[in-house]
Design an enzyme around this catalytic site. Sequence first.
Site, PDB file in Angstrom:
ATOM      1  N   GLY A  28      37.941  41.039  48.906  1.00 22.91           N
ATOM      2  CA  GLY A  28      38.715  41.229  47.465  1.00 22.91           C
ATOM      3  C   GLY A  28      39.937  40.284  47.055  1.00 22.91           C
ATOM      4  O   GLY A  28      39.568  39.805  46.026  1.00 22.91           O
ATOM      5  N   CYS A  29      40.526  40.683  47.812  1.00 24.78           N
ATOM      6  CA  CYS A  29      41.512  39.320  48.245  1.00 24.78           C
ATOM      7  C   CYS A  29      41.092  37.817  47.760  1.00 24.78           C
ATOM      8  O   CYS A  29      41.943  37.471  46.640  1.00 24.78           O
ATOM      9  CB  CYS A  29      42.836  39.927  49.042  1.00 24.78           C
TER      10      CYS A  29
END
Length: 155
Positions: free
Chosen positions: A46-47
């Site tokens: 996600g990051c």
Amino acid sequence: MSERLQPGDPAPDFTLPDADGNEVSLASHKGRKVIVYFYPAALTPGCTKQACDFTDNLELLADAGYDVIGVSPDKPEKLAKFREKENLKVTLVGDPEKSVLEAYGAYGEKKLYGKVVTGVIRSTVVVDEEGKVEHAFYNVKATGHVAKIIKDLGI
């Protein structure tokens, strides 16, 4: 748990090391708008998506007068690996003490897979040229968030 920032609040100043160990401070960006985004960990799916989205839109944001700084609890060495692996152009700084994360209300209790845990709350704070909070977004999604910011800021 730390207080969430509201529009009009003074943005807490900070000086943190970037991926190369150089100090980056919010004060050095005075006169420009700054998008400060907080993410849990470098090199996670996600990051990575979020950092790549910011990198892909960096020129658009810069042309509109915005600088972008990503803050995570990672050490500079890990940020450097993240930057190299993903070819990131966004400025990444580390806050292992979590003092800046806490000052911005981006660290505290959150739900993760139905459990309440303490950790980084994915958040984005837009700081105006005078160092005041213009927008504060908390519990944002990693995917599609950059497009939403661009739309919300009218860029």
